[in-house]
Motif scaffolding. Sequence first.
Motif, PDB file in Angstrom:
ATOM      1  N   UNK A  54       0.572  -0.976   0.057  1.00  0.00           N
ATOM      2  CA  UNK A  54      -0.522   0.198   0.653  1.00  0.00           C
ATOM      3  C   UNK A  54       0.937   1.497   0.117  1.00  0.00           C
ATOM      4  N   UNK A  55       2.309   1.204   0.232  1.00  0.00           N
ATOM      5  CA  UNK A  55       2.554   2.110   1.333  1.00  0.00           C
ATOM      6  C   UNK A  55       3.572   2.689  -0.119  1.00  0.00           C
ATOM      7  N   UNK A  56       3.335   2.123  -1.499  1.00  0.00           N
ATOM      8  CA  UNK A  56       4.369   2.098  -2.715  1.00  0.00           C
ATOM      9  C   UNK A  56       2.970   2.546  -3.895  1.00  0.00           C
ATOM     10  N   UNK A  58       0.504   4.480  -2.137  1.00  0.00           N
ATOM     11  CA  UNK A  58       0.333   5.942  -2.134  1.00  0.00           C
ATOM     12  C   UNK A  58       2.187   6.594  -2.474  1.00  0.00           C
ATOM     13  N   UNK A  59       3.064   6.223  -2.847  1.00  0.00           N
ATOM     14  CA  UNK A  59       4.301   7.161  -2.610  1.00  0.00           C
ATOM     15  C   UNK A  59       4.427   7.210  -4.464  1.00  0.00           C
ATOM     16  N   UNK A  60       3.047   5.982  -5.262  1.00  0.00           N
ATOM     17  CA  UNK A  60       3.582   6.035  -6.797  1.00  0.00           C
ATOM     18  C   UNK A  60       2.217   7.441  -6.872  1.00  0.00           C
ATOM     19  N   UNK A  61       0.964   7.527  -6.354  1.00  0.00           N
ATOM     20  CA  UNK A  61       0.144   8.762  -6.417  1.00  0.00           C
ATOM     21  C   UNK A  61       0.952  10.245  -5.929  1.00  0.00           C
ATOM     22  N   UNK A  62       2.004   9.910  -4.799  1.00  0.00           N
ATOM     23  CA  UNK A  62       2.112  11.150  -4.141  1.00  0.00           C
ATOM     24  C   UNK A  62       3.578  11.437  -4.818  1.00  0.00           C
ATOM     25  N   UNK A  63       3.455  11.310  -5.585  1.00  0.00           N
ATOM     26  CA  UNK A  63       5.055  11.699  -7.023  1.00  0.00           C
ATOM     27  C   UNK A  63       6.212  11.661  -5.730  1.00  0.00           C
ATOM     28  N   UNK A  64       6.513  10.414  -4.713  1.00  0.00           N
ATOM     29  CA  UNK A  64       7.264  10.277  -3.883  1.00  0.00           C
ATOM     30  C   UNK A  64       8.340   9.266  -4.489  1.00  0.00           C
ATOM     31  N   UNK A  66      10.113   6.657  -7.503  1.00  0.00           N
ATOM     32  CA  UNK A  66      10.344   6.567  -8.927  1.00  0.00           C
ATOM     33  C   UNK A  66       9.895   4.679  -9.372  1.00  0.00           C
ATOM     34  N   UNK A  67       9.602   4.237  -7.796  1.00  0.00           N
ATOM     35  CA  UNK A  67       9.779   3.156  -7.860  1.00  0.00           C
ATOM     36  C   UNK A  67       8.915   1.709  -8.719  1.00  0.00           C
ATOM     37  N   UNK A 122      -6.562   3.322  -5.418  1.00  0.00           N
ATOM     38  CA  UNK A 122      -4.968   4.386  -4.458  1.00  0.00           C
ATOM     39  C   UNK A 122      -5.925   3.709  -2.863  1.00  0.00           C
TER      40      UNK A 122
ATOM     41  N   UNK B  94       9.293   6.709   1.819  1.00  0.00           N
ATOM     42  CA  UNK B  94       9.565   8.339   2.254  1.00  0.00           C
ATOM     43  C   UNK B  94       9.073   8.358   2.925  1.00  0.00           C
ATOM     44  N   UNK B 112       3.986  -4.534   4.409  1.00  0.00           N
ATOM     45  CA  UNK B 112       3.284  -4.264   2.525  1.00  0.00           C
ATOM     46  C   UNK B 112       2.435  -3.287   3.354  1.00  0.00           C
ATOM     47  N   UNK B 177      -4.297   9.488  -8.959  1.00  0.00           N
ATOM     48  CA  UNK B 177      -4.307  10.628  -8.303  1.00  0.00           C
ATOM     49  C   UNK B 177      -5.302  11.940  -6.547  1.00  0.00           C
TER      50      UNK B 177
END
Lengths: 165, 191
Positions: A54-56, A58-64, A66-67, A122, B94, B112, B177
């Motif tokens: 879930x964290x990955x 969220x990072x994707x949609x927050x542009x935090x 590149x993974x 998301x 992050x 995860x 988004x």
Amino acid sequence: MSNHTQPMNDLKLDETSACINHSEKKESVFSLLKYALIGMLFGIVFVKAEIISWFRIQEMFLLQSFHMYGVIGTAVTVGIISVAIIKKYNIKTIQGEKIIIVPKTFTKGQIYGSLLFGLGWAMTGTCPGPIFAQIGSGLMSGFFILASALFGTWTYGFFQEKLPH
Amino acid sequence: MFEIIESLKVPWPWYVAGAVIGLIVPALLIIGNKTFGLSSNLRHICAACFPANIKFFKYNWKNELWNLFFVVGIMIGAFIATHYLSNSNAIIINENLKSTLINLGVTDFQHLMPAELFSFNSLSSIRGFILMVVGGFLVGFGTRYANGCTSGHAIMGLSNLQWPSLVATICFMLGGFIMTNFILPFILQFN
């Protein structure tokens, strides 16, 4: 081969290009195990590259991070090259059949449905492949998400003819 | 041998994962003329278990058994990776996301999925219920309405240069988004 015998107008509403079985050959249970083997490799990658996290998502949609962009971008690039090679050299299946990829037909449902799926993606951090990987890795939440997703698909089937497409 | 297994236990980089996933597309085509797409399995399970005389579920799902074998494989693979190919390190997140989540009472970064949101206990919290049950419903409803998910449209469809899949992929991202940036911060306050 139910879908090849359906009348065309049926095919439009019942557009199932993502789930048509193109092979004319019946496969034995033993032969089906090869799909399970490829699935296993996929399941390992899902966990090891943390795609089911879930964290990955969220990072994707927050542009935090590149993974996830790297994963999807590489997968699409490799996929485009592979399909181009298959088409250019007319590569056959191991059973000797011609490879068929049915083109996607556009409906407005793709816009509405994709937006709704994006919201759910998301929220849960999960799409239909990773749901199964979460269950396999022992996360209880995977069962609740799968049950809800099945109910969602069932509800779509129930209202399909009334929804704008 | 020991070093090889140890090096498999750290998280894998994006280019390894991306390449393997991309190669699933030609692999399925070559071994059986199958197009990659996982959300169809939700439909097949409905057709097999709860058809309820609905036209959408009246088809021979047994023709699609290969895809159900594929997801059983995913479950086994995930089990193997979790139990035999993982170290016990917390996943690296992050710092901005981490501090935002800590402020919202989400502090489990060991797994995860954060247990405060995704577990049996959290099902009875408002935010846990919304994320798992409403979110899961949107995944199942939306993918079928869109006629594909991240695998069927974003990977398989784009690999075959299909513009409807590009439209779908852009809408997936747009929905994500909107949720993460504007709606989720609100939902997460309802502990």
